[in-house]
Design an enzyme around this catalytic site. Structure first.
Site, mmCIF file in Angstrom:
data_model
loop_
_atom_site.group_PDB
_atom_site.id
_atom_site.type_symbol
_atom_site.label_atom_id
_atom_site.label_comp_id
_atom_site.label_asym_id
_atom_site.label_seq_id
_atom_site.Cartn_x
_atom_site.Cartn_y
_atom_site.Cartn_z
ATOM 1 N N SER A 179 0.846 -1.198 0.000
ATOM 2 C CA SER A 179 0.000 0.000 0.000
ATOM 3 C C SER A 179 0.871 1.233 0.000
ATOM 4 O O SER A 179 2.034 1.194 0.459
ATOM 5 C CB SER A 179 -0.877 0.021 1.254
ATOM 6 O OG SER A 179 -1.531 1.266 1.388
ATOM 7 N N TYR A 205 -1.863 -0.992 10.734
ATOM 8 C CA TYR A 205 -1.996 -1.424 9.334
ATOM 9 C C TYR A 205 -0.803 -0.968 8.485
ATOM 10 O O TYR A 205 -0.204 -1.751 7.743
ATOM 11 C CB TYR A 205 -3.301 -0.859 8.765
ATOM 12 C CG TYR A 205 -3.479 -1.029 7.277
ATOM 13 C CD1 TYR A 205 -3.996 -2.214 6.749
ATOM 14 C CD2 TYR A 205 -3.145 -0.009 6.371
ATOM 15 C CE1 TYR A 205 -4.171 -2.367 5.374
ATOM 16 C CE2 TYR A 205 -3.316 -0.158 5.006
ATOM 17 C CZ TYR A 205 -3.833 -1.339 4.518
ATOM 18 O OH TYR A 205 -4.000 -1.484 3.154
#
Ligand code: NAD
Ligand code: MG
Length: 297
Positions: free
Chosen positions: A189, A202
């Site tokens: 990401s 995360y």
């Protein structure tokens, strides 16, 4: 409707969305997303780039994994779909689309936080597809919290297990079966290098995935196994409405990117197809950013 080949302006391609505030319990369903995400189900055109290949895609029921699974099927691959049992409705729809393309779709529901389930996913691919030569580690957990002290030990543990441990367990189980020419693709990401203050747990798993990808890529290259990653920016998927974002931020989701809009899962699939196929034979340890133009290191 936008497809992956027609010449057009990327600012307006796939439409600009302003999703209403909404919430689903984790893991969330594509079936209930408003507006609907574009998985390329109406548009993705294969050109035989993965003919005869055998793929595992985790999180294949919805979002980026589903768009990838559809594209793989239309490019000629058989696909094992890993997902959570609560996502049966989404998974069955994607399996049907792959079967309609004339390929095998094998559903393996189960929680990847359990290493036995990770091994079962690989064993099923070997038993039913006769082997595996593409592994896409894409399942992920993302729950936004304003303060570090709001992250429970359980959330921290589950986020690491889902995003990092499962990638390790699946890769370890798959390796003895992967012939030279095989490809492993991890979903990382933009959060790996531009972490949001609300995604501390995360985002650090995504940095870990990047590092794992680059280290393992060097280890496996001499065996002819290529490891790469795809780093999405803001993509419209159920992850975002199941606590992935504060819900008051959903109407503006993705609008701060240079393209000014959120991406659709359909726009991610070609990146996975490229990294899975032999056309990327000299691309190893790379992170392919698909993020609407946000700068990356
Ligand atoms: P998604 O919700 O459609 O997909 C995530 C999938 O992960 C779920 O469908 C579910 O099947 C799977 N999953 C979660 N926990 C699991 C568990 N314990 N066991 C088995 N499967 C489990 O959302 P998405 O956005 O398509 O996410 C796919 C990947 O993309 C994730 O790794 C996510 O971190 C990454 N990503 C998404 C975005 C975005 O903006 N949507 C941005 C960057 C990275
Ligand atoms: Mg899902």
């Amino acid at each position: 409707m936008t497809d992956q080949y027609t010449f057009r302006n990327p600012v307006t391609a796939y439409g600009k969305i302003s999703p209403p505030e909404q919430h689903q319990p984790e893991p969330g369903l594509d079936a209930e997303l408003e507006p609907k995400a574009d998985l390329g189900e109406e548009t993705y055109r294969g050109t035989g780039r993965l003919e005869g290949r055998r793929a595992i895609v985790t999180g294949a029921d919805s979002g980026i994994g589903a768009a990838t699974a559809i594209a793989f099927g239309r490019e000629g691959a058989d696909v094992v779909l890993s997902y959570l049992p609560e996502e049966e409705e989404d998974a069955s729809r994607i399996a049907g689309i792959i079967e309609a393309a004339g390929r095998k779709a094998v559903k393996v529901p189960g929680d990847l936080k359990d290493p036995n389930v990770c091994r079962e996913v690989v064993d099923t691919a070997v038993a039913v597809l006769g082997g595996v030569d593409i592994l896409v580690n894409n399942a992920g957990k993302q729950v936004a919290q304003k303060e570090l002290t709001d992250i429970t030990d359980e959330q921290f543990d589950h986020t690491l297990k889902t995003n990092v441990y499962a990638m390790f367990w699946l890769t370890k189980a798959a390796l003895p079966h992967l012939p030279p020419g095989s490809t492993i693709i991890n979903t990382t990401s933009i959060q790996a290098y531009s972490p949001s203050p609300t995604l501390v747990d995360y985002a650090s798993t995504k940095a870990s995935i990047n590092n794992f990808t680059k280290g393992l890529a060097q280890q496996l290259a001499p065996q002819g196994i290529r490891v790469n990653a795809v780093a999405p920016g803001p993509i419209w998927t159920p992850l975002q409405v199941s606590s992935g974002q504060p819900k008051e931020e959903l109407p503006e989701f993705g609008q701060s990117t240079p393209l000014g809009r959120a991406g659709q899962p359909a726009e991610l699939a070609p990146a996975y197809v490229f990294l899975a196929s032999p056309e990327s034979s000299y691309v190893v340890g790379e992170t392919l950013n698909v993020n609407g133009g946000s700068p990356t290191p």
